[in-house]
Design a protein around this motif. Structure first.
Motif, PDB file in Angstrom:
ATOM      1  N   ILE A   1     -18.076  19.471   1.317  1.00  0.00           N
ATOM      2  CA  ILE A   1     -19.127  18.576   0.831  1.00  0.00           C
ATOM      3  C   ILE A   1     -20.187  18.365   1.911  1.00  0.00           C
ATOM      4  O   ILE A   1     -21.395  18.403   1.646  1.00  0.00           O
ATOM      5  CB  ILE A   1     -18.523  17.225   0.390  1.00  0.00           C
ATOM      6  CG1 ILE A   1     -17.600  17.436  -0.818  1.00  0.00           C
ATOM      7  CG2 ILE A   1     -19.624  16.229   0.054  1.00  0.00           C
ATOM      8  CD1 ILE A   1     -16.769  16.223  -1.171  1.00  0.00           C
ATOM      9  N   GLY A   2     -19.724  18.165   3.149  1.00  0.00           N
ATOM     10  CA  GLY A   2     -20.661  17.949   4.242  1.00  0.00           C
ATOM     11  C   GLY A   2     -21.590  19.133   4.462  1.00  0.00           C
ATOM     12  O   GLY A   2     -22.800  18.970   4.668  1.00  0.00           O
ATOM     13  N   VAL A   3     -21.028  20.351   4.400  1.00  0.00           N
ATOM     14  CA  VAL A   3     -21.853  21.543   4.599  1.00  0.00           C
ATOM     15  C   VAL A   3     -22.876  21.688   3.475  1.00  0.00           C
ATOM     16  O   VAL A   3     -24.054  21.985   3.716  1.00  0.00           O
ATOM     17  CB  VAL A   3     -20.961  22.800   4.679  1.00  0.00           C
ATOM     18  CG1 VAL A   3     -21.810  24.065   4.617  1.00  0.00           C
ATOM     19  CG2 VAL A   3     -20.149  22.786   5.949  1.00  0.00           C
ATOM     20  N   LEU A   4     -22.441  21.462   2.236  1.00  0.00           N
ATOM     21  CA  LEU A   4     -23.356  21.594   1.109  1.00  0.00           C
ATOM     22  C   LEU A   4     -24.478  20.565   1.158  1.00  0.00           C
ATOM     23  O   LEU A   4     -25.596  20.814   0.715  1.00  0.00           O
ATOM     24  CB  LEU A   4     -22.587  21.473  -0.213  1.00  0.00           C
ATOM     25  CG  LEU A   4     -21.627  22.625  -0.535  1.00  0.00           C
ATOM     26  CD1 LEU A   4     -20.859  22.343  -1.812  1.00  0.00           C
ATOM     27  CD2 LEU A   4     -22.386  23.943  -0.659  1.00  0.00           C
TER      28      LEU A   4
ATOM     29  N   ALA B   1     -15.845  30.445   3.487  1.00  0.00           N
ATOM     30  CA  ALA B   1     -16.996  31.314   3.239  1.00  0.00           C
ATOM     31  C   ALA B   1     -18.278  30.499   3.119  1.00  0.00           C
ATOM     32  O   ALA B   1     -19.334  30.899   3.627  1.00  0.00           O
ATOM     33  CB  ALA B   1     -16.763  32.136   1.967  1.00  0.00           C
ATOM     34  N   VAL B   2     -18.200  29.348   2.445  1.00  0.00           N
ATOM     35  CA  VAL B   2     -19.374  28.479   2.324  1.00  0.00           C
ATOM     36  C   VAL B   2     -19.738  27.900   3.688  1.00  0.00           C
ATOM     37  O   VAL B   2     -20.919  27.814   4.057  1.00  0.00           O
ATOM     38  CB  VAL B   2     -19.113  27.340   1.313  1.00  0.00           C
ATOM     39  CG1 VAL B   2     -20.264  26.333   1.319  1.00  0.00           C
ATOM     40  CG2 VAL B   2     -18.941  27.918  -0.090  1.00  0.00           C
ATOM     41  N   PHE B   3     -18.736  27.499   4.444  1.00  0.00           N
ATOM     42  CA  PHE B   3     -18.952  26.929   5.774  1.00  0.00           C
ATOM     43  C   PHE B   3     -19.668  27.942   6.678  1.00  0.00           C
ATOM     44  O   PHE B   3     -20.637  27.613   7.373  1.00  0.00           O
ATOM     45  CB  PHE B   3     -17.605  26.525   6.384  1.00  0.00           C
ATOM     46  CG  PHE B   3     -17.695  25.841   7.717  1.00  0.00           C
ATOM     47  CD1 PHE B   3     -18.763  25.021   8.038  1.00  0.00           C
ATOM     48  CD2 PHE B   3     -16.695  26.010   8.651  1.00  0.00           C
ATOM     49  CE1 PHE B   3     -18.839  24.393   9.272  1.00  0.00           C
ATOM     50  CE2 PHE B   3     -16.752  25.386   9.893  1.00  0.00           C
ATOM     51  CZ  PHE B   3     -17.839  24.574  10.204  1.00  0.00           C
TER      52      PHE B   3
ATOM     53  N   VAL C   1     -25.591  18.914   4.119  1.00  0.00           N
ATOM     54  CA  VAL C   1     -26.394  19.020   5.338  1.00  0.00           C
ATOM     55  C   VAL C   1     -27.031  20.402   5.492  1.00  0.00           C
ATOM     56  O   VAL C   1     -28.215  20.525   5.802  1.00  0.00           O
ATOM     57  CB  VAL C   1     -25.523  18.693   6.571  1.00  0.00           C
ATOM     58  CG1 VAL C   1     -26.325  18.871   7.857  1.00  0.00           C
ATOM     59  CG2 VAL C   1     -24.980  17.279   6.472  1.00  0.00           C
ATOM     60  N   LYS C   2     -26.247  21.457   5.290  1.00  0.00           N
ATOM     61  CA  LYS C   2     -26.759  22.822   5.490  1.00  0.00           C
ATOM     62  C   LYS C   2     -26.151  23.757   4.448  1.00  0.00           C
ATOM     63  O   LYS C   2     -25.174  24.455   4.709  1.00  0.00           O
ATOM     64  CB  LYS C   2     -26.417  23.318   6.898  1.00  0.00           C
ATOM     65  CG  LYS C   2     -27.242  24.516   7.359  1.00  0.00           C
ATOM     66  CD  LYS C   2     -26.895  24.861   8.810  1.00  0.00           C
ATOM     67  CE  LYS C   2     -27.847  25.935   9.354  1.00  0.00           C
ATOM     68  NZ  LYS C   2     -27.765  27.200   8.620  1.00  0.00           N
TER      69      LYS C   2
END
Length: 294
Positions: free
Chosen positions: A275-278, A232-234, A280-281
């Motif tokens: 972690i990467g999504v949070l 959902a975050v992604f 970067v975007k």
């Protein structure tokens, strides 16, 4: 090429069930702006409801499946009425909702363990489908995997129709845009909140039964919602298309990781992705930028 297609099919199957879980998160977040971590407990209840309807009450699979989903819809509404509504009435900070959701999840997990007739024992669904897989050339498709994909796809298409083409769907869209303005325009926002929890609970029950059939049923099965939360975050919290796309992509990424690297890295890749999504975007692929991504 055969292995690639096989892993792709497996990823679509597991990703479609992640999507059923993720839309529950997104529906609640779109209106209440907090992540309902009690969703995992509802999925766990769905797995147990389906199991006992099949084994103890000997219901046909279709009825057991439907009753489990309806029961979890009721459970989700009860959680909202007893745990979240008092906080809404007091206009409590969103942090209180998150703490309450985590407490509700732990409570549901432990109440199952505390019931003598259930307890922490692992349980396996009785055989429902023929284990002989479908074959397309050199590609093998398990009947349960096919069922998971088909049921998930139908449910998600029905949800899209409900949101885009019905009166209550338009009310949900309006409430997610601005809950205060919607109330001033005559929309019963309290009923809309009940409706989104019921919808999320219904899909959670379906996902719980499907996961219980594929794996086993145990009190901690709700931890699988960590993956749907990542999805959902992604995709973007609050965005239903984003939740579906994020879930499918996560399922494919996990299966390719297991198939080409090692199954030990499957969960690691998922959390690295989070972690990467949070970083970067934070809004995700299709989400809107907001102050809180709780």
């Amino acid at each position: 090429m055969t292995q690639f297609l096989q892993q792709l099919i497996n990823g679509l199957s597991i990703g479609s069930v992640y999507a059923l879980m993720a839309v529950g998160y997104s529906l609640v977040y779109s209106i209440m702006k907090f992540s309902n971590f009690a969703h995992g407990g509802v999925i766990m209840f769905g797995a147990y409801f389906g199991y006992f309807f099949l084994t103890k009450y000997n219901l046909p699979f279709a009825l057991a499946f439907l009753f489990a989903a309806l029961c979890t819809a009721i459970v989700a509404v009860i959680i909202e009425r007893t745990a979240y509504k008092p906080l809404r009435d007091r206009k409590a900070p969103f942090l209180y909702f998150i703490i309450c959701a985590m407490g509700a999840s732990i409570f549901m997990e432990n109440i199952i363990i505390a019931i003598p007739s259930i307890g922490p024992t692992f349980r396996t669904y009785p055989p429902v489908l023929d284990k002989t897989p479908f074959t397309l050339g050199s590609i093998s498709i398990g009947r349960l995997d096919a069922l998971m994909f088909v049921i998930s796809a139908i449910c998600l298409l029905l949800l899209v129709y409900l949101i885009d083409h019905t009166k209550i769907g338009k009310a949900i869209q309006a409430t997610s845009y601005n809950i205060k303005a919607s109330a001033l325009m005559g929309i019963n926002t309290d009923f809309i909140i009940i409706a989104i929890f019921a919808l999320g609970g219904f899909f959670a029950g379906i996902a719980g039964v499907l996961f219980g059939m594929k794996y086993t049923v145990y009190p901690q099965i709700g931890v699988i919602t960590n993956k749907s939360f990542i999805a959902a975050v992604f995709g973007g919290l609050g965005s239903l298309p984003g939740a579906v796309i994020g879930s499918v992509l996560l399922g494919i990424i996990e299966t390719f990781t297991s198939g080409y690297i090692s199954s030990q890295y499957r969960d690691l890749i998922a959390f690295v992705l989070l972690i990467g999504v949070l970083v970067v975007k934070p809004s995700g692929l299709m989400g809107k930028t907001t102050e809180d991504k709780a």
